[in-house]
Structure formats: C-alpha cells, structure tokens
Design a protein around this motif. Structure first.
Motif, mmCIF file in Angstrom:
data_model
loop_
_atom_site.group_PDB
_atom_site.id
_atom_site.type_symbol
_atom_site.label_atom_id
_atom_site.label_comp_id
_atom_site.label_asym_id
_atom_site.label_seq_id
_atom_site.Cartn_x
_atom_site.Cartn_y
_atom_site.Cartn_z
ATOM 1 N N ASN A 100 1.664 6.410 -4.674
ATOM 2 C CA ASN A 100 1.406 7.780 -4.221
ATOM 3 C C ASN A 100 0.479 7.806 -3.005
ATOM 4 O O ASN A 100 -0.639 8.326 -3.078
ATOM 5 N N PRO A 101 0.917 7.254 -1.867
ATOM 6 C CA PRO A 101 0.044 7.242 -0.680
ATOM 7 C C PRO A 101 -0.302 8.643 -0.182
ATOM 8 O O PRO A 101 -1.405 8.856 0.339
ATOM 9 N N GLU A 102 0.612 9.611 -0.352
ATOM 10 C CA GLU A 102 0.327 10.968 0.118
ATOM 11 C C GLU A 102 -0.776 11.611 -0.700
ATOM 12 O O GLU A 102 -1.552 12.427 -0.189
ATOM 13 N N GLY A 103 -0.862 11.256 -1.973
ATOM 14 C CA GLY A 103 -1.915 11.801 -2.820
ATOM 15 C C GLY A 103 -3.234 11.078 -2.688
ATOM 16 O O GLY A 103 -4.263 11.564 -3.163
ATOM 17 N N ASN A 104 -3.226 9.915 -2.027
ATOM 18 C CA ASN A 104 -4.432 9.102 -1.852
ATOM 19 C C ASN A 104 -4.533 8.629 -0.403
ATOM 20 O O ASN A 104 -4.575 7.425 -0.130
ATOM 21 N N PRO A 105 -4.562 9.566 0.540
ATOM 22 C CA PRO A 105 -4.472 9.199 1.955
ATOM 23 C C PRO A 105 -5.643 8.368 2.449
ATOM 24 O O PRO A 105 -5.475 7.556 3.371
ATOM 25 N N ASP A 106 -6.857 8.544 1.862
ATOM 26 C CA ASP A 106 -7.994 7.763 2.318
ATOM 27 C C ASP A 106 -7.833 6.286 1.966
ATOM 28 O O ASP A 106 -8.183 5.402 2.749
ATOM 29 N N GLY A 129 -0.213 13.004 -7.583
ATOM 30 C CA GLY A 129 -0.373 11.565 -7.435
ATOM 31 C C GLY A 129 -1.783 11.103 -7.135
ATOM 32 O O GLY A 129 -2.037 9.898 -7.019
ATOM 33 N N PHE A 130 -2.739 12.033 -7.022
ATOM 34 C CA PHE A 130 -4.117 11.645 -6.731
ATOM 35 C C PHE A 130 -4.660 10.756 -7.847
ATOM 36 O O PHE A 130 -4.451 11.022 -9.022
ATOM 37 N N VAL A 131 -5.384 9.683 -7.458
ATOM 38 C CA VAL A 131 -6.001 8.783 -8.433
ATOM 39 C C VAL A 131 -7.517 8.882 -8.380
ATOM 40 O O VAL A 131 -8.176 9.220 -9.351
ATOM 41 N N THR A 132 -8.085 8.593 -7.215
ATOM 42 C CA THR A 132 -9.533 8.636 -7.065
ATOM 43 C C THR A 132 -9.888 8.643 -5.591
ATOM 44 O O THR A 132 -9.098 8.205 -4.748
ATOM 45 N N ILE A 133 -11.057 9.128 -5.269
ATOM 46 C CA ILE A 133 -11.531 9.117 -3.888
ATOM 47 C C ILE A 133 -11.897 7.695 -3.487
ATOM 48 O O ILE A 133 -12.493 6.955 -4.270
ATOM 49 N N PHE A 134 -11.552 7.304 -2.271
ATOM 50 C CA PHE A 134 -11.932 5.972 -1.782
ATOM 51 C C PHE A 134 -13.454 5.924 -1.674
ATOM 52 O O PHE A 134 -14.058 6.717 -0.952
ATOM 53 N N PRO A 135 -14.121 4.989 -2.380
ATOM 54 C CA PRO A 135 -15.580 5.020 -2.469
ATOM 55 C C PRO A 135 -16.317 4.284 -1.349
ATOM 56 O O PRO A 135 -17.545 4.281 -1.320
ATOM 57 N N GLY A 136 -15.583 3.676 -0.427
ATOM 58 C CA GLY A 136 -16.185 2.740 0.523
ATOM 59 C C GLY A 136 -15.810 1.344 0.084
ATOM 60 O O GLY A 136 -15.780 1.040 -1.123
ATOM 61 N N TRP A 137 -15.521 0.463 1.021
ATOM 62 C CA TRP A 137 -14.927 -0.827 0.663
ATOM 63 C C TRP A 137 -15.803 -1.639 -0.278
ATOM 64 O O TRP A 137 -15.310 -2.350 -1.157
ATOM 65 N N GLU A 172 3.137 19.325 -17.754
ATOM 66 C CA GLU A 172 2.973 17.992 -17.180
ATOM 67 C C GLU A 172 2.548 18.018 -15.717
ATOM 68 O O GLU A 172 1.854 17.113 -15.243
ATOM 69 N N GLU A 173 2.956 19.034 -14.978
ATOM 70 C CA GLU A 173 2.605 19.089 -13.554
ATOM 71 C C GLU A 173 1.103 19.240 -13.331
ATOM 72 O O GLU A 173 0.609 19.020 -12.218
ATOM 73 N N LEU A 174 0.362 19.582 -14.380
ATOM 74 C CA LEU A 174 -1.090 19.730 -14.276
ATOM 75 C C LEU A 174 -1.846 18.491 -14.758
ATOM 76 O O LEU A 174 -3.049 18.383 -14.522
ATOM 77 N N PHE A 175 -1.142 17.550 -15.404
ATOM 78 C CA PHE A 175 -1.810 16.368 -15.935
ATOM 79 C C PHE A 175 -2.452 15.570 -14.797
ATOM 80 O O PHE A 175 -1.828 15.316 -13.754
ATOM 81 N N ASP A 176 -3.686 15.161 -15.004
ATOM 82 C CA ASP A 176 -4.438 14.328 -14.057
ATOM 83 C C ASP A 176 -4.644 15.010 -12.708
ATOM 84 O O ASP A 176 -4.923 14.347 -11.709
#
Length: 301
Positions: free
Chosen positions: A189-195, A165-173, A132-136
């Motif tokens: 998960n703000p630490e996994g998605n800092p941008d 906790g990463f979801v996706t790269i911030f693509p620009g507003w 599970e630690e490798l999922f996503d």
C-alpha cells in the motif's frame, strides 16, 4: 458536519444503525502492554483478534449484538481493529475449533502463559463485513486511563480516518523497527504510506533482520537497486527471505509463517548516488563483525 462523531458515522451503516436503535453495541479496547508484539498481531490477524475477543472472564457480551474492537493508541486514542456480530454463547470445545485459536495458543505459549486461558464465557463471533472499510483506519478519542476497557458509550469524538492501507508514520530512519507483517502491508500500500515509499525508494543502505524467536540476525544492504531500499525490501515482504540461503532454510525448517517473527531495522542510509557501492559494503561488513552475524547469525559470508 455539526456533532459528527462515532454515533453519527455508525448510523450510516444499516447493521450498526439497527444496533444503535436496539442499544446492543458494545465497545472494547485491548491494551496489551506486557504482551510483546501482540497489538501488531491483533491488527494484522483478524482471526486471532476474533478469538481473543471471543473469550471473556465474565459475561459482557450476551446483551450485545455488535462488538466494536479497538486497540489502544497513545494519548487516550483508540484504533478500530475489527467489528463482530455476536451470535451468542458457545461451549469451550466449539471455541477451540475457531480459526485462529491455534495461533493464539501458540503465542500464549511463546510468552510463558498457559496455552489455555481461564476464561469462562465464549462467544460465537463473525466478522461484520459491512464495517470492514473502517478497520485499521478509524481513530477515536476513547478517554482517560480510568475509562473502562468495555462500555456502551458511542458518542465519542473521531480523531482521524486514515488513508486506505495506512500502516504507520515513518519515524525517521534511525527509529525504523517494523514487523514483517507491517513491512508487507507498507509495500502493498504505497499510496497509503507515501512517506515510507518516498524515503525507501530514495535511499540505499544497510539493514538488519532479526528473528525474534531464535535471536539470529541477518545483515544486508541495498546498493544501486532501481528502487533503493524499497526494491530490496519488497523481496522480503513477498516471501520473507528474498533469496537469502540461510533465511530460506530457516523458513523451510520452521514453516513459512515463521517470517511473522522477523523485524526489520535500518543502520546506515545513503541518498541514492551519494555513496559508492564500496562505501555501503564497508558498513555492511562492519555491522556483521559487530554483531557476529557470520558466526552466530544468518549471514553465510
């Protein structure tokens, strides 16, 4: 480490190491280009992922104990979405009792497919918690488009292991268009998605919530909140309506799970303190007029 690849990584997990020795690992890659929103559903709803994997048109899993399930990414890459222990074939009626089956059939109906698929083989799959630690998080190089969607080859290059906790790269507003499930995962998960956290906390602005089932729209704004758009969107992540009367009524009518049909986009952004509340409210009102969201949408005023 020399020759560190998927095989090397899996060998560090006892269940996977045993499956490697027994040659009983099967990899599958789902690539549902024409099923709107389904890849996101597979990523965030592991019950639906299990159900979708458990039904097949031919017997491809009987000789395999460990099933690794990937979702297609651009450039021949693939993201590990789940892993399942295969306990063998089951009857259709047992398959239809699996957790997630009702949601899966509801989705099929929403895109005008038969609620019941024409699959002939059904498997009793259980989540492999050891992996599970490798999922996503784990991204591999699957290979070109001609490579089979299911295979046994595990000597695949690892492209990246994402932060927890990463979801996706911030693509620009101006390209933000995320589902409620994605928003909730980002907020949690703000630490996994800092941008995402950095941008949304530093900006006020005007946003749109679209109900992809009814087509109704809600236009809102964040002006002067302590955490900018991040603070405002946290409320929607938590309950889907953030206190908005019509959104709340919609979720009461259709059920709390309906918020999964919401998508969030940005339409005007301002660095916090760079615009007055009056400026932000002007653009909010203008977008409401352009979209008719007061007359036909989810804006009460």
């Amino acid at each position: 480490m020399k020759n560190f690849n998927l095989r090397t990584l899996l060998a560090s997990y006892p269940i996977a190491e045993r499956a490697i020795r027994e040659n009983s690992i099967r990899l599958v890659r789902h690539q549902m280009k024409d099923w709107s929103g389904f890849n996101s559903m597979l990523r965030f709803n592991k019950d639906v992922l299990k159900v979708f994997t458990a039904e097949q048109g031919k017997d491809i899993f009987s000789d395999h104990r460990l099933i690794l399930v990937f979702v297609s990414l651009p450039g021949g890459r693939a993201l590990l979405s789940g892993a399942f222990i295969n306990h063998g074939l089951i009857k259709r009626d047992a398959f239809e009792q699996m957790q997630g089956y009702a949601e899966y059939t509801q989705y099929r109906k929403s895109i005008d497919l038969n609620e019941q698929s024409r699959a002939d083989f059904f498997y009793d799959l259980q989540v492999c918690h050891e992996l599970e630690e490798l999922f996503d998080r784990l991204i591999i190089d699957w290979g070109g488009s001609t490579i089979s969607w299911y295979q046994n080859k595990i000597d695949k290059d690892i492209c990246q292991i994402l932060a927890p906790g990463f979801v996706t790269i911030f693509p620009g507003w101006d390209e933000v268009n995320i589902t409620h499930q994605e928003l909730n995962a980002i907020i949690q998960n703000p630490e996994g998605n800092p941008d995402w956290a950095q941008f949304l906390k530093a900006h006020d602005g005007v946003y749109l919530i679209l109900d992809n089932v009814t087509g109704r729209q809600y236009v809102g704004s964040a002006t002067g909140e302590q955490a900018g758009l991040w603070g405002r969107w946290t409320g929607y992540a938590n309950n889907g309506h953030n206190g908005n009367k019509l959104l709340e009524e919609l979720l009461i009518e259709r059920g709390d799970a309906h918020k999964r049909n919401f998508t969030f986009s940005l339409h005007h952004v301002f660095a916090r303190g760079a615009a007055t509340k009056k400026d932000v409210l002007f653009y909010e009102s203008l977008l409401k007029k352009k979209l008719g969201s007061r007359a036909f949408g989810l804006n009460a005023n």
